[in-house]
Design an enzyme around this catalytic site. Sequence first.
Site, PDB file in Angstrom:
ATOM      1  N   ARG A  40       1.082  -1.312  -0.033  1.00  0.00           N
ATOM      2  CA  ARG A  40      -0.034  -0.059  -0.104  1.00  0.00           C
ATOM      3  C   ARG A  40       0.856   1.151   0.141  1.00  0.00           C
ATOM      4  NH1 ARG A  40      -2.077   3.496   4.077  1.00  0.00           N
ATOM      5  NH2 ARG A  40      -3.978   4.407   3.719  1.00  0.00           N
ATOM      6  N   SER A 112     -12.976  -2.631   1.023  1.00  0.00           N
ATOM      7  CA  SER A 112     -12.982  -1.867   2.410  1.00  0.00           C
ATOM      8  C   SER A 112     -14.608  -1.981   2.681  1.00  0.00           C
ATOM      9  CB  SER A 112     -12.681  -0.636   2.492  1.00  0.00           C
ATOM     10  OG  SER A 112     -11.256  -0.717   2.421  1.00  0.00           O
ATOM     11  N   LYS A 141      -3.571   6.311   8.518  1.00  0.00           N
ATOM     12  CA  LYS A 141      -4.283   6.622   7.380  1.00  0.00           C
ATOM     13  C   LYS A 141      -4.917   8.151   7.740  1.00  0.00           C
ATOM     14  CE  LYS A 141      -8.576   5.340   5.098  1.00  0.00           C
ATOM     15  NZ  LYS A 141      -8.534   5.062   3.882  1.00  0.00           N
TER      16      LYS A 141
HETATM   17  C1  LIG Z   1      -5.571   1.342   5.804  1.00  0.00           C
HETATM   18  C2  LIG Z   1      -6.444   1.717   6.726  1.00  0.00           C
HETATM   19  N1  LIG Z   1      -7.711   1.541   6.588  1.00  0.00           N
HETATM   20  C3  LIG Z   1      -8.520   1.796   7.722  1.00  0.00           C
HETATM   21  S1  LIG Z   1      -7.336   2.136   9.011  1.00  0.00           S
HETATM   22  C4  LIG Z   1      -6.055   1.923   8.101  1.00  0.00           C
HETATM   23  C5  LIG Z   1      -4.675   2.130   8.735  1.00  0.00           C
HETATM   24  C6  LIG Z   1      -4.402   1.080   9.457  1.00  0.00           C
HETATM   25  O1  LIG Z   1      -2.697   1.388  10.075  1.00  0.00           O
HETATM   26  P1  LIG Z   1      -2.553   0.866  11.720  1.00  0.00           P
HETATM   27  O2  LIG Z   1      -2.401  -0.625  11.698  1.00  0.00           O
HETATM   28  O3  LIG Z   1      -1.002   1.220  11.805  1.00  0.00           O
HETATM   29  O4  LIG Z   1      -3.519   1.625  12.346  1.00  0.00           O
HETATM   30  C1  LIG Z   2      -8.458   0.647   3.524  1.00  0.00           C
HETATM   31  C2  LIG Z   2      -8.044  -0.937   3.724  1.00  0.00           C
HETATM   32  C3  LIG Z   2      -8.999  -1.862   4.496  1.00  0.00           C
HETATM   33  N1  LIG Z   2      -8.763  -3.262   4.699  1.00  0.00           N
HETATM   34  C4  LIG Z   2      -7.611  -3.625   4.015  1.00  0.00           C
HETATM   35  C5  LIG Z   2      -7.262  -5.153   4.104  1.00  0.00           C
HETATM   36  N2  LIG Z   2      -6.644  -3.113   3.238  1.00  0.00           N
HETATM   37  C6  LIG Z   2      -6.833  -1.691   3.288  1.00  0.00           C
HETATM   38  N3  LIG Z   2      -6.125  -0.844   2.315  1.00  0.00           N
HETATM   39 MG   LIG Z   3      -8.132   2.652  -0.722  1.00  0.00          MG
END
Ligand SMILES: Cc1ncsc1CCOP(=O)(O)O
Ligand SMILES: C=C1C=NC(C)=NC1=N
Ligand SMILES: [Mg+2]
Length: 211
Positions: A40, A112, A141
């Site tokens: 990502r 998602s 995020k």
């Molecule tokens: C990509 C994403 N989507 C919802 S929360 C998130 C970030 C999760 O990162 P972390 O595990 O460091 O909280």
């Molecule tokens: C936003 C997200 C939510 N869930 C997963 C598995 N990946 C992502 N990038």
């Molecule tokens: Mg996305």
Amino acid sequence: MMNKEQYLLYFIMGSNNTDKDPEEALREAVQGGITCFQFREKGEDAREASGKKELAQRLQVICREAGVPFIVNDDVDLALELGADGIHAGQEDTPLRDIKKRCSGSMTVGVSAKTKAEAEQAVQDGADYLGAGPMFATSTKEDAEAPVGPETVRMLRQSGITLPIVGIGGIGTENAASVMEAGADGVSVISAISRAPDIQQAAQSLRNVLR
Ligand SMILES: Cc1ncsc1CCOP(=O)(O)O
Ligand SMILES: C=C1C=NC(C)=NC1=N
Ligand SMILES: [Mg+2]
């Protein structure tokens, strides 16, 4: 196509989620027992174009050697170019129907989803798994919405969603079990692993609380 067990410890990382060399970080996470990886590359200082593709290819090799599924976030073109094992689409990304048209049946497609409506739509569109969150507060995020908690996983299960579900957002060893207990098949983790001083140990500790 992935089996349910492979969602157990679903690591996500991009070059800006770690101060280490991303390849070294992923090798350590694989050693620690992650069961699935998502590339990502997003947000501040994210690599683009050839830099992004080259990094993706190197991380894909590490996953292939370890037998860990390699999933690409958002970037359908890159996923197809690399022959990734899967693609993950957010609600604001390319509609799932369009992705499914371009991807072979063997490609895992994740979405998602945090409401019953989003989940049911994803099932209808042929999603293979759902990422539900943010479970807890996260600073990883930038545009994350308010935490919805593991109750959302329980709600989706009570709504009859049987697809594999991973919880995501602020997950670490102290709260991972609550996500599993709510009915998730796994947890998606970025910083609890990618920013740990000992990445292998962090992944292993998470595996130990999951099963
Ligand atoms: C990509 C994403 N989507 C919802 S929360 C998130 C970030 C999760 O990162 P972390 O595990 O460091 O909280
Ligand atoms: C936003 C997200 C939510 N869930 C997963 C598995 N990946 C992502 N990038
Ligand atoms: Mg996305």
